[in-house]
Motif scaffolding. Structure first.
Motif, PDB file in Angstrom:
ATOM      1  N   GLU A 270       0.831  -1.204   0.000  1.00 61.88           N
ATOM      2  CA  GLU A 270       0.000   0.000   0.000  1.00 61.88           C
ATOM      3  C   GLU A 270       0.871   1.261   0.000  1.00 61.88           C
TER       4      GLU A 270
ATOM      5  N   THR B 118      -3.566  -0.033  -3.728  1.00 59.59           N
ATOM      6  CA  THR B 118      -4.653   0.212  -2.781  1.00 59.59           C
ATOM      7  C   THR B 118      -6.008  -0.172  -3.372  1.00 59.59           C
ATOM      8  N   ASN B 119      -7.017   0.008  -2.534  1.00 65.19           N
ATOM      9  CA  ASN B 119      -8.429  -0.117  -2.933  1.00 65.19           C
ATOM     10  C   ASN B 119      -8.742  -1.421  -3.667  1.00 65.19           C
TER      11      ASN B 119
ATOM     12  N   TYR C 174      -6.246  -6.722  -6.455  1.00 61.41           N
ATOM     13  CA  TYR C 174      -5.556  -5.448  -6.648  1.00 61.41           C
ATOM     14  C   TYR C 174      -5.090  -5.319  -8.104  1.00 61.41           C
TER      15      TYR C 174
ATOM     16  N   GLN D 264      -0.334   4.782   8.231  1.00 55.39           N
ATOM     17  CA  GLN D 264      -1.642   4.604   7.588  1.00 55.39           C
ATOM     18  C   GLN D 264      -2.756   5.268   8.379  1.00 55.39           C
TER      19      GLN D 264
END
Length: 220
Positions: free
Chosen positions: A92, A97-98, A112, A212
């Motif tokens: 990350e 991400t996401n 990913y 984070q």
């Protein structure tokens, strides 16, 4: 005339019935599923089937295997480690991400999409040298599983970076649907992969988690 009309109606009914069978069985779906070539694979920690003609190219490590689809310029790296979630936390920081979340055969996967430039040669930083990568990650109670699908820049596969692209729908998704995950003994420790002790790795991860959470100076 009435008899003729009855015959026409009967023929129409038969045609409708035939079309019903055709659509129900997918007979008009072309060759989408008819001529799909698959390659089964089996390891100590995972088994399933790749789409296409795929060959094992490296199994020097017990818990990390590499496969190659030469026809489509795709490489698959599959591995297992005790804590795949920490690995994704590290990724990350590099912009991975996401994830999309999907479930297949009772296994929950995070999907990913990312990109990479091969090697360290700055002259390779051209768009046509960029590799598109799909990472599928699943974490059990004590064991995590990872599949990396690396699509070369010369691949003929449309590698749109989302779950609607050909690389996912035609290659990664069928692979995940076929996967059986296995519990293994002596699963590699994530901290060993980074050449750290367990305590050293925990300290590093604590800093990453602080970062984070919004502490921008945690990694300073």
């Amino acid at each position: 005339m009435e008899t003729k009309n009855m015959i026409i109606i009967a023929v129409v009914v038969v045609i409708i019935a035939i079309l019903g069978v055709v659509f129900a069985t997918g007979m008009l779906n072309g060759d989408d599923n008819k001529n799909v070539v698959t390659t089964p694979f089996k390891t100590d920690f995972m088994e399933g089937s790749f789409v296409g003609k795929v060959k094992l190219v490296n199994d020097d490590e017990k818990f990390m295997h590499s496969y190659r689809d030469k026809n489509h310029s795709i490489t698959y790296n599959i591995s297992t480690v005790d804590d795949s979630e920490s690995l994704m936390d590290i990724y990350e920081l590099q912009g991975v991400t996401n994830p999309e979340e999907r479930s297949f055969n009772g296994n929950d996967w995070n999907i990913y999409f990312t990109q990479a430039i091969p090697g360290n040669d700055t002259n390779s930083s051209k768009d046509n040298d960029t590799m598109n990568i799909i990472i599928a990650q699943s974490q059990g109670k004590k064991q995590g599983y990872l599949i990396y699908m690396i699509i070369d820049s010369k691949s003929d596969v449309n590698s749109t970076m989302n779950t609607y692209g050909q690389s996912y729908t035609d290659y990664m998704k069928p692979l995940l649907e076929s996967i059986t995950l296995k519990k293994s003994d002596d699963v590699p420790k994530i901290y060993d992969q980074f050449g750290l002790t367990e305590d050293q790795f925990k300290q590093q991860m604590d800093m990453i988690h602080d970062y984070q959470a919004g502490n921008m100076s945690a990694l300073g």
